[in-house]
Design a protein around this motif. Sequence first.
Motif, PDB file in Angstrom:
ATOM      1  N   ARG A  24      40.277  44.144  47.834  1.00  0.00           N
ATOM      2  CA  ARG A  24      40.497  43.489  46.544  1.00  0.00           C
ATOM      3  C   ARG A  24      39.180  43.063  45.887  1.00  0.00           C
ATOM      4  O   ARG A  24      39.066  43.044  44.658  1.00  0.00           O
ATOM      5  N   VAL A  67      37.977  46.040  44.078  1.00  0.00           N
ATOM      6  CA  VAL A  67      38.707  46.202  42.813  1.00  0.00           C
ATOM      7  C   VAL A  67      38.096  45.302  41.730  1.00  0.00           C
ATOM      8  O   VAL A  67      37.897  45.731  40.586  1.00  0.00           O
ATOM      9  N   ASP A  68      37.794  44.051  42.086  1.00  0.00           N
ATOM     10  CA  ASP A  68      37.174  43.137  41.123  1.00  0.00           C
ATOM     11  C   ASP A  68      35.811  43.650  40.669  1.00  0.00           C
ATOM     12  O   ASP A  68      35.460  43.555  39.484  1.00  0.00           O
ATOM     13  N   ARG A 125      34.844  46.695  40.462  1.00  0.00           N
ATOM     14  CA  ARG A 125      35.049  47.830  39.564  1.00  0.00           C
ATOM     15  C   ARG A 125      35.605  47.391  38.210  1.00  0.00           C
ATOM     16  O   ARG A 125      35.353  48.041  37.188  1.00  0.00           O
ATOM     17  N   ARG A 126      36.336  46.275  38.181  1.00  0.00           N
ATOM     18  CA  ARG A 126      36.875  45.781  36.916  1.00  0.00           C
ATOM     19  C   ARG A 126      35.816  45.071  36.083  1.00  0.00           C
ATOM     20  O   ARG A 126      35.924  45.025  34.850  1.00  0.00           O
ATOM     21  N   ALA A 127      34.812  44.507  36.741  1.00  0.00           N
ATOM     22  CA  ALA A 127      33.725  43.825  36.022  1.00  0.00           C
ATOM     23  C   ALA A 127      32.384  44.284  36.598  1.00  0.00           C
ATOM     24  O   ALA A 127      31.623  43.486  37.149  1.00  0.00           O
ATOM     25  N   SER A 154      29.141  41.862  37.638  1.00  0.00           N
ATOM     26  CA  SER A 154      28.948  41.764  39.090  1.00  0.00           C
ATOM     27  C   SER A 154      27.598  42.328  39.516  1.00  0.00           C
ATOM     28  O   SER A 154      26.851  41.696  40.284  1.00  0.00           O
ATOM     29  N   SER A 198      35.877  36.524  39.573  1.00  0.00           N
ATOM     30  CA  SER A 198      37.159  36.908  40.151  1.00  0.00           C
ATOM     31  C   SER A 198      38.297  36.041  39.621  1.00  0.00           C
ATOM     32  O   SER A 198      39.402  36.537  39.354  1.00  0.00           O
ATOM     33  N   LEU A 253      39.187  37.193  36.145  1.00  0.00           N
ATOM     34  CA  LEU A 253      39.962  38.430  36.213  1.00  0.00           C
ATOM     35  C   LEU A 253      41.406  38.131  36.613  1.00  0.00           C
ATOM     36  O   LEU A 253      42.352  38.713  36.074  1.00  0.00           O
ATOM     37  N   GLU A 254      41.575  37.218  37.559  1.00  0.00           N
ATOM     38  CA  GLU A 254      42.908  36.848  38.038  1.00  0.00           C
ATOM     39  C   GLU A 254      43.729  36.207  36.928  1.00  0.00           C
ATOM     40  O   GLU A 254      44.937  36.448  36.809  1.00  0.00           O
ATOM     41  N   ASP A 284      43.212  36.695  33.773  1.00  0.00           N
ATOM     42  CA  ASP A 284      43.161  37.568  32.597  1.00  0.00           C
ATOM     43  C   ASP A 284      42.446  36.876  31.431  1.00  0.00           C
ATOM     44  O   ASP A 284      42.892  36.945  30.276  1.00  0.00           O
ATOM     45  N   HIS A 322      33.313  38.431  45.661  1.00  0.00           N
ATOM     46  CA  HIS A 322      34.675  38.645  45.174  1.00  0.00           C
ATOM     47  C   HIS A 322      35.678  38.577  46.326  1.00  0.00           C
ATOM     48  O   HIS A 322      36.766  38.006  46.185  1.00  0.00           O
TER      49      HIS A 322
END
Length: 278
Positions: free
Chosen positions: A34, A37-38, A40-42, A46, A95, A98-99, A101, A241
């Motif tokens: 996970r 994933v974080d 890659r999302r930011a 990061s 993180s 992101l959680e 949103d 993360h």
Amino acid sequence: MNEPAKQARPPEELPMAAPCRRLPTRAPLDWLARGWVDLRRAPRQSLSWGAVVLALSYLITAATWRWGNLGLYLGLVSGFVFIGPWLAMTLYAISRRLELDRGVSLRRSIADAGQSIRGAMVFAVILIIVLLVWARAANTLYIFFPALANPGWRDLLLFLTVGSAVGAVFSAVVFAVSAFSLPMLMDRRADAVTAVITSINAVLRNKRTMLLWAAIIVSCVLLGAATAWLGFLILIPLLGHATWHAYRDTIDASEWPARPPVDFKAREQAVMQKKRDL
């Protein structure tokens, strides 16, 4: 994951530590997944923070090489045990955004981390005390150093064994203290002592899982050192993360009031409203 905040209770009625959940042994592998994933999302936020950590690592190494000695240089690796949680606070904030949103940026995430600066300072004092005791113990270990001009490996065995054992004990203390305390301080309006007790309690109740998590962290630090710190560009954001997800899976801090992310737009509107009122 943490439950929604329960009805507010007076501070004096809150328990000394937040309850923790029992974890499966393989949970750290899920945290890493996970965390990836974080990342890659930011990626921009990061990796930018990873670059800050990388630059700081080179700065410390250069200073040690120029003005330090071999013992201080070797102490760099153990030093990351202390500064790692601090450097990761901004990653926890990323993180969490992101959680939730919410908009993610380094500026917002650094501001989120800064909201818990008071508790983080108390936490730093606790770590400094441990560091001072550790340093004193390290100096005392020289009584085991062989009094020979050219000691062999057998002569050094006792010294290395005792030194490793003492270092492992202090590293375990630091790990237990810092595993979940800073994420809790940033997420909830809790004091540093409560966060530290919560962290220690959770580690002790999930020994096998946390032993695997500690082994993963140590492996990442060694990998970073083996790559001349270049690995930290990715490894530090990944671990940061992942630690946030470790906290969310382990600690139920819902009895403490949540610390909302910083809203710069609302702040600007409030400032403008005050100016109009004047």
